[in-house]
Structure formats: structure tokens, C-alpha cells
Design an enzyme around this catalytic site. Structure first.
Site, short mmCIF file in Angstrom:
data_model
loop_
_atom_site.label_atom_id
_atom_site.label_comp_id
_atom_site.label_asym_id
_atom_site.label_seq_id
_atom_site.Cartn_x
_atom_site.Cartn_y
_atom_site.Cartn_z
N CYS A 272 0.82 1.51 -12.76
CA CYS A 272 0.95 0.56 -13.87
C CYS A 272 0.15 -0.73 -13.73
CB CYS A 272 2.42 0.19 -14.08
SG CYS A 272 3.41 1.55 -14.73
N PHE A 334 1.54 4.39 -2.24
CA PHE A 334 1.25 2.99 -2.55
C PHE A 334 2.37 2.04 -2.12
CE2 PHE A 334 3.79 3.58 -6.40
CZ PHE A 334 4.25 2.31 -6.69
#
EC number: 1.1.1.22
Length: 481
Positions: A272, A334
Site C-alpha cells: 500500500c 516486508f
């Protein structure tokens, strides 16, 4: 019985609908997707995504009031409320390439909804979309409606991977945007009633459509900006001898600022942050706001700088060459507690080291070898596009990259190790054992500030920690470009 359908069985649609089914046992929830392997995984004992607590939620509801299916049209036809949670990837070509969101999948979903519907429906934007997307989707539905009434709502998600189930159980807020008409307000109330099964009404915020759409982009941009701010400060800390952890703590105790998202790192990732900021930049540019666009560009520039700076520090510290040297990579996701690798900083760091001819041995407790090698072979932004559109360039990757099953195997005979994900297990590794099995001098490059640098130096490691005072050894290395 009210029936809800969600188009898209990914990181947002799957967990959101599973919790909705758990909290609303009288509502039937169907999650649909054209990907048969993905739906098969949702119907198996090994779900397609890793998220703490998700397995238990799915097990409780699946087959009762929660269903996963590839029969998209059937479930859309039967539903009262249709959530759309399809990909909105960054365009890789054409107008707005590299910044604008590609709404191909959203438009396709809207046309299908209009085509199969025989009764009025509430259509809910769950994907992150540009401001005024709802208006475009509304036009498609109205012009293809055959007299059927559609109401469009924006209900952006604010989940953090790794804590998504917790976030869904106890959200800071639920945001619902709709038209300021009688029908629009009725639709808002209908969706509000669903969330009110478990979310306090005062935490359900109702706005107009455009405010809801922009709020999602703004929230992610603000969070990413905090990370880039502390990462920019980490570079200054290294140059001056300050400690970024101490600086962040001092800053975070200010009640106006707060402590969250002030952990210096090798950079932010995930599906995002970068995508939403690029989208925000494009919207600013399209609306004649170049100064605003340039401000948000700097957030991404600092993030890219941090990843480059880390990789260059590895090379410069190891006598300015890593050619032929074994480097252990601990962590590829991540962030911890997720198997998601989208835009993970590990991709950029690993690719730069591979470009310098290093031999990498990668370990991550949740990411599969196939995913790691695919990520390291893929063009930028392609991860979010359909498989036929992905450009895979695997030449040389298999020779230089090995994926292993534990941290000790990764570090054996290595010249250096890089911590790129803050998995808890990395804090409790037997670093004396690791040191004894590494080449000397043995380097540790901590991109998440998870290891005890003092103890590691006592063992004999040369340690680099993001934003911390530099080892005397590192001070003598060539300057990082």
C-alpha cells in the site's frame, strides 16, 4: 438472510470477510475469485496468506456462513451487498505510468455486477482507489443497470499486516462514505448495521464518498512520511554519532507526535504505502498542485535512498567488494508476522548485492523459495499485475541466490549477514555459534535494529546498525555514495 459477497480473495477480502462472518453469524458471506488455486487454498488447511489468528477464524466459520468459491457471477447475483476488493496496481505503461492506479480490474468487476444483477445492490469499494473512482464506477453501473438501483459506498480498509485480525476485531475506526441522498444515506446505514455487530457505533465514521476515498490515501501517506522522516534522521545520526533510537524516543514522548512508526529501518514496504503515495502524487499533478506532489515524492525518494544506503554500506564495509562472497539474508518479508513480500526492501537490497556479484543465502520463516526467486526476477510494479503480464527475468538468479530452511544454514561460511525483517526469532539466535561458523572478519548489518550490538561486538562481530554510532572499523571505510 442478508447475503454479502466479496469479489477478491486476497490480503484484504479474505480476512475481512472471515471476521465479518464470525461476528455476524446470521449473515451469509461468500468470498469469490477467478483464481482457482487461491480459492482451493482458502478451502484447505493451508490458507493462501499467513496472518496470526486467521486460521482459527476461518475454521470456525467455513462451511457454515462463510464460503469461498470461483462461481463469481452466481454469488454476486444472490447478494444484497457486494464488496469489491480487487487489485488496483500501479500502471506500468500509458498515461500515468509509474504513478496512476490501473482500474482495469475494478471496471471489469463493475460491468460484471451490472450484467448479472437482477435486484438492487449496495456496491462497496474495499480496494484502495483514487479519489472520485466511485463516480466513474457509478456511471458504469447506472448506464448498464437495466433499471436496477445501485448505491456505491467507499469503505477503505486500514489493516496492518501481521495484526490484521486484531485490527478487524478492534478497529480504531470504520470509515463509510456515501452519497448525501436519501438512498445513499440508507445504504450507509445498512453497512453501518453490519459493522455495529461488533464495532461501537461511535467508532463508525460516516462521510461523503470523496472524503472516504482520500482518507485512505492520506492515512498511508502520513504513516509512510513518518518512516521516511525517522530514516532521514538515521543517516544524520550515523554522520554525527547520535543514536536514532534515543532521538526517536525523545521525539515520540511529545504527546503531539507520539511514538508509533518512529522505528528506523532499511525502509518501508508492503502493498500500500508506495502505491498509494504514487497515486496521491498523480492526483496532485492532475489537479494542478505540483508543490503538493513534490512534497510526497520526497517520501518515496528517502525510502529508496535508505535501501540504497544500506546496500552500499554492506559493500563499502567489506573492503568495497562483495564479489564471490557469501552473504546471509535473514528475513525477506516486508515486516514480521506476515509472508507478504510486496515492495519489501529486501528485494532492492538483494538485487543490488547480486549486481555486485555476491552469493546470497536467504532465510525467512514464512516466505517460500519460489516467491523469493520470483520477486528477485520481476520488473518493478509487475508483482501486482496478472501473471501473463509479469516479466520474469531469471537469468543468473539461481546461480547467485540460495534459499535455505534456517538461520544457521544461511550464515554458515558467510562473510556477512543482513537482518532485513524484524522476526522475533532473530533476537534469540545463538550468535556465538553463528560467529564461529562464519568467515572472518564477520560482519552483521542490522537493518531493523533487532540485535544486541554490544553483545555481538563482544563476540567479535563488526556490527552496523541503522542510525547508531558507527564501529571504528566502519568509520574507516569509504564514504557511502
Amino acid at each position: 438472510m442478508v447475503k454479502i459477497c466479496c469479489i477478491g480473495a486476497g490480503y484484504v477480502g479474505g480476512p475481512t470477510m472471515a471476521v465479518m462472518a464470525l461476528k455476524c453469524p446470521e449473515i451469509e458471506v461468500a468470498v469469490v475469485d477467478i483464481s482457482e488455486p487461491r480459492i482451493n487454498a482458502w478451502n484447505s488447511d493451508r490458507l493462501p496468506i499467513y496472518e496470526p489468528g486467521l486460521d482459527d477464524v476461518v475454521r470456525q466459520c467455513r462451511g457454515k456462513n462463510l464460503f469461498f468459491s470461483t462461481d463469481v457471477e452466481k454469488h454476486v447475483f444472490e447478494s444484497d451487498i457486494v464488496f469489491v476488493s480487487v487489485n488496483t496496481p500501479t500502471k506500468t505503461q500509458g498515461l500515468g505510468a509509474g504513478k496512476a492506479a490501473d482500474l482495469t480490474y475494478w471496471e471489469s468487476a463493475a460491468r460484471m455486477i451490472a450484467d448479472v444483477s437482477k435486484s438492487s445492490k449496495i456496491v462497496v469499494e474495499k480496494s484502495t482507489v483514487p479519489v472520485r473512482t466511485a463516480e466513474a464506477i457509478e456511471k458504469i453501473l447506472i448506464h448498464n443497470s437495466k433499471g436496477i438501483e445501485f448505491q456505491i459506498l467507499s469503505n477503505p480498509e486500514f489493516l496492518a499486516e501481521g495484526t490484521a485480525i486484531k485490527d478487524l476485531y478492534n478497529p480504531d475506526r470504520v470509515l463509510i462514505g456515501g452519497r448525501d441522498t436519501a438512498a445513499g444515506q440508507k445504504a450507509i446505514e445498512a453497512l453501518k448495521a453490519v459493522y455495529a455487530h461488533w464495532v461501537p457505533v461511535e467508532q463508525i465514521i460516516c462521510t461523503n464518498l470523496w472524503s472516504a476515498e482520500l482518507s485512505k490515501l492520506a492515512a498511508n501517506a502520513f504513516l509512510a512520511q513518518r518512516i521516511s522522516s525517522v530514516n532521514a534522521m538515521s543517516a544524520l545520526c550515523e554522520a554525527t554519532g547520535a543514536d536514532v533510537t534515543q532521538v526517536a524516543h525523545a521525539v515520540g514522548t511529545d504527546s503531539r507526535i507520539g511514538p508509533k512508526f518512529l522505528n528506523a529501518s532499511v525502509g518501508f514496504g508492503g502493498s500500500c504505502f508506495q502505491k498509494d503515495i504514487l497515486n496521491l502524487i498523480y492526483i496532485c499533478e492532475c489537479n494542478g498542485l505540483p508543490e503538493a506532489a513534490n512534497y510526497w515524492k520526497q517520501v518515496i525518494k528517502v525510502n529508496d535512498y535508505q535501501k540504497i544506503r544500506f546496500a552500499n554500506r554492506v559493500v563499502s564495509s567489506m573492503f568495497n567488494t562483495v564479489s564471490g562472497k557469501k552473504i546471509a539474508i535473514l528475513g525477506f518479508a516486508f515486516k514480521k508476522d506476515t509472508g507478504d513480500t510486496r515492495e519489501t526492501p529486501a528485494i532492492d537490497v538483494c538485487n543490488r548485492l547480486v549486481a555486485d556479484k555476491a552469493k546470497l543465502r536467504i532465510y525467512d520463516p514464512q516466505v517460500l523459495e519460489e516467491q523469493i526467486k520470483k520477486d528477485l526476477s520481476m520488473a518493478r510494479f509487475d508483482w501486482d499485475h496478472a501473471v501473463p503480464l509479469q516479466q520474469i527475468k531469471a537469468e543468473g538468479i539461481s546461480e547467485q541466490v540460495e534459499v535455505v530452511s534456517d538461520a544457521y544454514e544461511a550464515t554458515k561460511d558467510a562473510h556477512g549477514l543482513c537482518v532485513l525483517t524484524e522476526w522475533d526469532e532473530f533476537k534469540s539466535l545463538d550468535f556465538k555459534k553463528i560467529f564461529d561458523n562464519m568467515q572472518k572478519p564477520a560482519f552483521v548489518f542490522d537493518g531493523r535494529n533487532v540485535v544486541d550490538a554490544v553483545k555481538l561486538r563482544e563476540i567479535g562481530f563488526i556490527v552496523y546498525s541503522i542510525g547508531k554510532p558507527l564501529d571504528s572499523w566502519l568509520k574507516d571505510m569509504p564514504a557511502v555514495a
